[in-house]
Structures are given as structure tokens and as C-alpha cells.
Design a protein around this motif. Structure first.
Motif, mmCIF file in Angstrom:
data_model
loop_
_atom_site.group_PDB
_atom_site.id
_atom_site.type_symbol
_atom_site.label_atom_id
_atom_site.label_comp_id
_atom_site.label_asym_id
_atom_site.label_seq_id
_atom_site.Cartn_x
_atom_site.Cartn_y
_atom_site.Cartn_z
ATOM 1 N N THR A 31 0.825 -1.204 0.000
ATOM 2 C CA THR A 31 0.000 0.000 0.000
ATOM 3 C C THR A 31 0.859 1.253 0.000
ATOM 4 O O THR A 31 1.848 1.334 0.727
ATOM 5 N N TYR A 33 0.627 5.773 -0.357
ATOM 6 C CA TYR A 33 -0.245 6.910 -0.089
ATOM 7 C C TYR A 33 0.410 8.205 -0.576
ATOM 8 O O TYR A 33 1.631 8.306 -0.645
ATOM 9 N N SER A 48 -4.774 6.687 -1.702
ATOM 10 C CA SER A 48 -4.162 5.453 -1.246
ATOM 11 C C SER A 48 -4.313 4.411 -2.339
ATOM 12 O O SER A 48 -5.386 4.296 -2.956
ATOM 13 N N TYR A 49 -3.243 3.681 -2.602
ATOM 14 C CA TYR A 49 -3.256 2.590 -3.566
ATOM 15 C C TYR A 49 -2.834 1.314 -2.866
ATOM 16 O O TYR A 49 -1.887 1.309 -2.083
ATOM 17 N N ASN A 50 -3.521 0.234 -3.190
ATOM 18 C CA ASN A 50 -3.115 -1.066 -2.708
ATOM 19 C C ASN A 50 -2.850 -1.964 -3.901
ATOM 20 O O ASN A 50 -3.755 -2.220 -4.703
ATOM 21 N N LYS A 71 3.596 -1.927 -7.704
ATOM 22 C CA LYS A 71 3.283 -1.649 -6.299
ATOM 23 C C LYS A 71 4.413 -0.946 -5.567
ATOM 24 O O LYS A 71 4.225 -0.493 -4.447
ATOM 25 N N SER A 93 4.227 4.552 2.593
ATOM 26 C CA SER A 93 3.862 3.176 2.262
ATOM 27 C C SER A 93 3.633 2.405 3.555
ATOM 28 O O SER A 93 4.086 2.803 4.636
ATOM 29 N N THR B 100 -6.274 -1.222 3.216
ATOM 30 C CA THR B 100 -5.559 0.039 3.323
ATOM 31 C C THR B 100 -6.019 0.753 4.570
ATOM 32 O O THR B 100 -6.885 0.304 5.289
#
Lengths: 114, 115
Positions: A31, A33, A48-50, A71, A93, B100
Motif C-alpha cells: 500500500t 499513499y 491510497s493505492y493497494n 506496487k 507506504s 488500506t
């Protein structure tokens, strides 16, 4: 041996320009951010990315477009820059573990829009 | 609407004494709290955290206390050292579900430890 790195560290540009900030983490986290710290020092999450998938978008203007090619990377592209975009942008992260993850921050990118 | 508040923008203490930094929150759904330390021109670094099921967590010179009924937490640093001089951010989060998490930060307290 930087864990979360950002480039550039400083960015000065004119209103109306388009600019990008890059972020990379070598922690193996899933993750990532983007946070914005404004002139009042208020640190607020933007995205936010996961695992390359957008999870959080905190009502950020669509001039801001995050891109995650993999990622380990989360870049931030900003179109038509405005004076109010001047701030320090932090990438972070984490490795989610039941939602109790600590986040590791990059050194920040100070954006100044003239 | 600021859900996490640090009402003291700055604090000055003598080396060797105790530093107490305070934080208040308004959202009763928050169940995990963190303290971050930030030096100038650097990103925040994690210091210590506490779950809402606890009222105290200790790590070396750093102790965080949580008072859920008052929606208040505090960070104690004993003894304070000049190298502790930095901005301290309180942050809170809850279980948003998914993989998240987002941290809601306070505005920070600048701690100056005088030699």
C-alpha cells in the motif's frame, strides 16, 4: 538505502503548468499513499493505492492524478497548477496487517507555484 | 472539521525533564492512535502507537497514555533529550475495511528541549 524516496525534493513552477512527483519504496509494501501538508502544517491524506489499485480518493480535484505502474511506485501528476497547490507532498507506504499498520513516509516534495 | 487536535503548537522543556504532548480527538470510531516525529525537511517517522483496548503503551523513554472516555491521549518523553527536539504529530485511524488505512493527523506540536 532509502526506504521511501521522492523526486524531486523541491519543485518551483508557474501557474497553469503540469508537473509530476515520483515516489518509490523498497520495503516490499503493498500500500502506498500521498499526503499533502499545507501552509498551516495540516497533514491530510489525498490518495491510497493497494497493489496498484486506487483505494482512497479524498475528494481531491481531478487535476491530481496518481499513477501506480507497479506496487513499488506511486507517482502524482498535477495538471494546470494553481497557487493553492503550493504545499509539501509526502508519499508513504505500509504493509496492511489488520488495519494496524504504521506508515513509512518519504522526505517530502516542496511544491511552490508562482 | 478537524477530528484530531493538538492544541499546543509548541512546548519547551529542559533536558532531563519530562515532556508531555497532548492530543484530543472527536471521532469515537477511532480505535488506533499513533505518534509521529518530524524533523525539518524530513518526512514523519513513526514513534509509538496504542490500540484503544489499552490505556498505556511504553517503549523506552516514550509512553503513550489513552483516555477513551475523555477522547484524549498524551505522549510522555522521559528523560527529554536535545535530540528529541522536533514536531510531534498525533494521528488516529479506525478499521475502514479493506487492505488500506488512512491516518487522520493533528496539526503537530513543536517540542524544543533546551540543553
Amino acid at each position: 538505502d532509502t526506504a521511501v524516496s521522492q523526486t524531486p525534493k523541491y519543485l518551483v513552477t508557474q501557474m497553469g503548468n503540469d508537473k509530476s512527483i515520483k515516489c518509490e519504496q523498497n520495503l516490499g509494501h503493498d500500500t502506498m499513499y500521498w499526503y499533502k501538508q499545507d501552509s498551516k502544517k495540516f497533514l491530510k491524506i489525498m490518495f491510497s493505492y493497494n497493489n496498484k489499485e486506487l483505494i482512497i480518493n479524498e475528494t481531491v480535484p481531478n487535476r491530481f492524478s496518481p499513477k501506480s505502474p507497479d506496487k513499488a511506485h506511486l507517482n502524482l501528476h498535477i495538471n494546470s497548477l494553481e497557487l493553492g497547490d503550493s504545499a509539501v507532498y509526502f508519499c508513504a507506504s505500509s504493509q496492511p496487517g489488520g488495519g494496524r499498520d504504521e506508515q513509512f513516509f518519504g522526505p517530502g516534495t516542496r511544491l511552490t507555484v508562482l | 472539521d478537524q477530528q484530531v487536535k493538538q492544541n499546543s503548537p509548541s512546548l519547551s522543556v529542559q533536558e532531563g525533564r519530562i515532556s508531555i504532548l497532548n492530543c484530543d480527538y472527536t471521532n469515537s470510531m477511532f480505535d488506533y492512535f499513533l505518534w509521529y516525529k518530524k524533523y525539518p525537511a524530513e518526512g514523519p517517522t513513526f514513534l509509538i502507537s496504542i490500540s484503544s483496548i489499552k490505556d498505556k503503551n511504553e517503549d523506552g523513554r516514550f509512553t503513550v497514555f489513552l483516555n477513551k472516555s475523555a477522547k484524549h491521549l498524551s505522549l510522555h518523553i522521559v528523560p527529554s533529550q536535545p535530540g528529541d527536539s522536533a514536531v510531534y504529530f498525533c494521528a488516529a485511524t479506525m478499521n475502514y475495511g479493506g487492505a488500506t488505512n488512512k491516518l487522520i493527523f493533528g496539526t503537530g506540536t513543536l517540542l524544543a528541549v533546551q540543553p
